[in-house]
Design an enzyme around this catalytic site. Structure first.
Site, short mmCIF file in Angstrom:
data_model
loop_
_atom_site.label_atom_id
_atom_site.label_comp_id
_atom_site.label_asym_id
_atom_site.label_seq_id
_atom_site.Cartn_x
_atom_site.Cartn_y
_atom_site.Cartn_z
N GLU A 207 0.82 -1.21 0.00
CA GLU A 207 0.00 0.00 0.00
C GLU A 207 0.85 1.27 0.00
OE1 GLU A 207 -3.21 -0.01 2.81
OE2 GLU A 207 -3.80 -2.04 2.29
N LYS A 339 -15.72 -0.98 3.23
CA LYS A 339 -15.07 -1.33 1.96
C LYS A 339 -16.17 -1.88 1.06
CE LYS A 339 -10.57 -2.91 3.83
NZ LYS A 339 -9.86 -4.12 4.35
P1 PGA Z 1 -6.61 -5.84 2.42
O1 PGA Z 1 -6.03 -5.03 3.64
O2 PGA Z 1 -7.16 -4.88 1.41
O3 PGA Z 1 -5.43 -6.62 1.93
O4 PGA Z 1 -7.70 -6.73 2.98
C1 PGA Z 1 -6.50 -3.79 4.06
C2 PGA Z 1 -6.90 -3.82 5.52
O5 PGA Z 1 -6.80 -4.84 6.20
O6 PGA Z 1 -7.37 -2.79 6.02
ZN ZN Z 2 -7.80 -4.06 8.06
#
Ligand code: PGA
Ligand code: ZN
Length: 417
Positions: A207, A339
């Site tokens: 990230e 998300k």
């Molecule tokens: P991921 O991680 O998109 O790989 O699930 C992001 C998070 O855990 O916040």
């Molecule tokens: Zn997370």
């Protein structure tokens, strides 16, 4: 009354994400010729209860092809949505949910449905000739989010070099988003310089956060404090700390394994271990402190710390309104990570936010570790007035595209006021 603008067709196309893997872009073409498009993201540390990211399997792209998801968009989904009013997002999403017919978008693919659902928003805003954040606010006051920015990546995003997945900063002392970004830039740069000075600079994790060449998790926290000070900022006053433990990834049977600490902990011990960090460091927010199946641990941690810090459920809540309501009843967590691809549609994401607000919780809109230039989530955060945004670190354009979009919205709001 203006004539209802209808969906003419939906097109799925294969594009590529920030890890160089195939992903789904959906484009909606309206009767009036206007269009909207969006790209599905994808996670690396996914929760068991998430919507299914439909992949082709087999040899090509290590099984990660998206041809099946694209075929679903180009045939079934396009046929089902044709003729629907573009501004009726709840009906569009209900149509996707019913067409899929499974509890977790396993048939059409959550990657197909989320791309289509978000593309519909863009097409609707375009047909109204409004920016998406304004269309979503629908007359309510838009809110610029407080950023939560990763400085070091760890866990599944950095070859498990250290246990904790995200070491983040929150520029709590900033009075504008622009100021928050410049504080973040200084801390990110200082952290990189410190690692370079010590011969520890190894590039960046998934990230965009610095790859953690540390011998312990606490060393990462200490380095964060040092970086804030080197940036001439005061830890806890200008800039506070946050972590995403992503504890589901540490679960080994009934225990938690923290290789960087050389320790195996019971649930109660992990709770105490994290409380120890909260005493030593200016940590204001912890995400997934316990694993997705550890209700007792989540409840215990929230009982002890919920009055003092933000406790976010990510894998634990998977953007599900039902799971948020159940956790609130149990007394686990006091905030939800939103998300859209965890649940598969915009309307279900909004339902999770509504459930969180009903429980008196806070919420944070979040990107995934696999991302693209798509900035839809920024508009959700501002338009829905969510208040917080987490999109990874302060490097790599799939991250910066999102921070930069907030800056443009901040400018537009300033010019309006
Ligand atoms: P991921 O991680 O998109 O790989 O699930 C992001 C998070 O855990 O916040
Ligand atoms: Zn997370």
């Amino acid at each position: 009354m203006a004539r209802k603008v209808k969906i003419n067709r939906v097109v799925g196309r294969r594009v590529w994400d920030s890890r160089g893997r195939p992903t789904v872009e959906a484009e909606i073409i309206l009767d009036n010729g206007m269009t909207g498009r969006a790209i599905a993201p994808s996670g690396a540390s996914t929760g068991t209860h998430e919507a299914i990211d439909l992949r082709d399997g087999g040899k090509p792209f290590r099984g990660l092809g998206v041809d099946r998801a694209l075929a679903n968009i180009n045939t079934e989904i396009s046929n089902a949505l044709r003729g629907m009013s573009i501004v009726d997002q709840p009906s569009i999403d209900r149509c996707l949910i019913e067409l899929d017919g499974t509890p977790n978008k396993a048939r059409l693919g959550g990657n197909a449905t989320v791309a289509v659902s978000m593309a519909a928003l863009h097409a609707a805003a375009a047909s109204r000739r409004e920016p998406l954040w304004q269309y979503l606010a629908d007359g309510a006051t838009p809110v610029l989010p407080r950023p939560m920015v990763q400085i070091f990546g760890g866990g599944a995003h950095a070859g498990r070099r250290i246990d904790i997945q995200d070491f983040l900063v929150i520029p709590v002392g900033a009075s504008t988003f622009d100021e928050a970004m410049s504080m973040t830039a200084r801390v990110y740069d200082a952290a990189g310089s410190i690692m370079s000075d010590r011969g520890h600079l190894r590039g960046v994790a998934d990230e965009g956060g610095w790859w953690p060449e540390f011998t312990s998790n606490a060393q990462a926290l200490d380095t964060l404090l040092e970086a804030i000070e080197r940036a001439d900022l005061e830890p806890g006053k200008d800039v506070s700390l946050a972590i995403d433990v992503a504890a589901t990834q540490l679960r080994q049977g009934q225990h938690y394994l923290l290789p960087a600490e050389g320790r195996e902990l019971e649930s109660e011990e992990l709770v105490e271990f994290l409380i120890g960090w909260c005493r030593r460091y200016p940590i204001v927010s912890i995400e997934d402190p316990l694993a997705e199946d550890d209700d007792a641990g989540m409840k215990a941690f929230t009982t002890k710390m919920g009055g003092r810090i933000q406790i976010i459920g990510d894998d634990y809540l998977v953007t599900s309104a039902e799971r948020v309501a159940a956790a609130a009843l149990l007394g686990a967590c006091n905030a939800v990570l939103l998300k859209p691809n965890q649940v598969g549609t915009v309307t279900e994401t909004l339902a999770a936010l509504t459930a969180a607000r009903a429980a008196g919780w806070s919420a944070i809109v979040s990107a995934r570790s696999g991302e693209s230039e798509d900035v839809t989530i920024v508009h959700l955060a501002v338009g829905w007035g969510v208040g917080q945004l987490k999109v990874g670190s302060f490097a790599r354009s799939e991250r910066m595209a999102k921070w930069n979009e907030v800056l443009r919205i901040e400018e537009a709001l300033r010019n309006r006021a």
